[in-house]
Each structure stands twice: as C-alpha cells, then as structure tokens.
Design a protein around this motif. Structure first.
Motif, PDB file in Angstrom:
ATOM      1  N   GLY A 137       0.815  -1.206   0.000  1.00  0.00           N
ATOM      2  CA  GLY A 137       0.000   0.000   0.000  1.00  0.00           C
ATOM      3  C   GLY A 137       0.845   1.250   0.000  1.00  0.00           C
ATOM      4  O   GLY A 137       2.079   1.188   0.060  1.00  0.00           O
ATOM      5  N   PRO A 138       0.226   2.422  -0.081  1.00  0.00           N
ATOM      6  CA  PRO A 138       0.946   3.699  -0.136  1.00  0.00           C
ATOM      7  C   PRO A 138       1.872   3.881   1.058  1.00  0.00           C
ATOM      8  O   PRO A 138       1.546   3.522   2.184  1.00  0.00           O
ATOM      9  N   GLY A 139       3.048   4.430   0.770  1.00  0.00           N
ATOM     10  CA  GLY A 139       4.003   4.708   1.832  1.00  0.00           C
ATOM     11  C   GLY A 139       4.961   3.562   2.115  1.00  0.00           C
ATOM     12  O   GLY A 139       5.922   3.733   2.869  1.00  0.00           O
ATOM     13  N   TRP A 140       4.725   2.412   1.515  1.00  0.00           N
ATOM     14  CA  TRP A 140       5.603   1.272   1.749  1.00  0.00           C
ATOM     15  C   TRP A 140       6.793   1.324   0.795  1.00  0.00           C
ATOM     16  O   TRP A 140       6.782   2.035  -0.206  1.00  0.00           O
ATOM     17  N   GLY A 141       7.797   0.559   1.087  1.00  0.00           N
ATOM     18  CA  GLY A 141       8.972   0.536   0.215  1.00  0.00           C
ATOM     19  C   GLY A 141       9.980  -0.481   0.695  1.00  0.00           C
ATOM     20  O   GLY A 141       9.705  -1.302   1.569  1.00  0.00           O
TER      21      GLY A 141
END
Length: 215
Positions: A137-141
């Motif tokens: 999801g958004p913000g992951w990496g």
C-alpha cells in the motif's frame, strides 16, 4: 564477507572490464555477462522454508514511472519471463525451499524485474508491485538491512534484477527488508535461443555464488 566485497568490486569495474578484456570489442553478448549478488549477512536464511514468486516479470522503464495507485506495469515477453521464473524456482527448490502461493504466508518472496534503462535505480516505486505483493500500500517501500546495494551508474538495457524480500518482517516505518539481491547485467540481448540459455546459466551462477541461501 570476502565474496560480498569481490562482487561489489566486479560491478564497479564493468566498463573497465568490457574494454580491457576485449580490446577489439566483444564478439558475443555472453562475453559481457556479469553476475552480481549481495545479501544481509546477519539474516538467518536457514530458518526459512517457503517462498513464492510472481507469475510474470515486470519491466521497469525510468521514462515511465508510475504516478498513481492504479498504475499497471508492463511485463517481459512470456518466453523470457518463463525462463527467468523457471530458473529462480528450480534453484530455490534445489536449495531446499518449498514453493507456496502468496496467500499461504510465504517466508520469502522473490521479485524479478528487467530494467529497460541505462541507469539502475534500486529504489523504484512501490506501485510496480502493487499488483502482486500481499498487503502492499501507499508509503511502503524497500530497505536493505546489513548491506547497501551497489551504486551502478551504467547498466545495459535488459538487465535482470532479483530481490528476495521477507514479507513477515515489516519495519515500523512500513519498509520491507530485501535480504538478497542478484543482478545479471544486460541479459536480454541477442536472439531468443541464446538469451534463454544465458538466462539459465547466469541465474544459476547467481545462486551458485550464494551458498548461504541453502536451507
């Protein structure tokens, strides 16, 4: 640690080796194949038993970076993707791991990609894997515990990168650890039969020079 340093040095002198070893120019693509691997030497690979891989291999083109959560990546043609995935799968099974579906909470996820660019960017956008990675999801990496990826300023188009991640070890900052990286420089060049053979040979080499992966 010795092999880790040697591998990093090998990548750093790609340009020098290409010129120095072949003063008249290489005659065959496979004369330029270089295999690089790196890993977190504090990670306990022997405690892991299962893995999964995607059903397709993504293409990463720096000129067309994703900019929204609905981004759909391009994929490598089936004949090359099949060779890449088969080679990864075979090596992992030979090392003692069991392949499972991504819904079965695998210990390891291996993400193969092909770079369609002359520059290597390890921190490519998470959107590339939104279609596959469970819970993404958004913000992951990504992050690279215990080691740092090589700073390769130039690679040949068609380079294959494999990143082994631990999906059950997410950090407080929503980062997934990459515990092993394998790179084959400029692999998808030449005719189909030659390229397929080189895929098998070089991915096998990446695993051969990573004995610590054995289960």
């Amino acid at each position: 640690m010795t092999s880790k340093i040697y591998a990093a040095f090998t990548v750093s002198v790609i340009a020098t080796m290409s010129v120095g070893c072949f003063p008249s120019g290489p005659e065959y693509f496979d004369e330029l194949d270089i295999v690089y691997t790196n890993y977190d030497d504090s990670y306990d690979f022997q405690s892991k038993n299962t893995f999964t891989i995607p059903t397709e291999v993504i293409k990463i083109d720096q000129e067309h970076l994703p900019d929204d959560p609905d981004f759909e990546p391009e994929f490598v043609s089936p004949e090359y993707a099949e060779a890449i995935l088969f080679s990864i799968r075979s090596n992992m099974i030979n090392l003692g791991y069991t392949q499972v579906e991504k819904e079965e909470n695998p210990d390891l996820i291996i993400l193969p990609a092909v770079f369609q660019t002359d520059e290597l960017f390890f921190y490519y956008d998470w959107w590339y894997w939104n279609w596959f990675y469970p819970g993404w999801g958004p913000g992951w990496g990504w992050y690279y515990p215990g080691y740092y990826p090589p700073q390769v300023s130039r690679i040949r188009t068609g380079t294959v990168i494999m990143q082994m991640t631990d999906p059950n070890n997410q950090s407080a900052s929503d980062k997934i650890p990459v515990v092993w990286t394998g790179i084959v420089n400029g692999l998808l060049e030449g005719n189909e039969a030659t390229t397929t053979s080189r895929i098998r040979t070089t991915i096998d080499q990446a695993f051969d020079q990573s004995p610590y992966l054995g289960n």
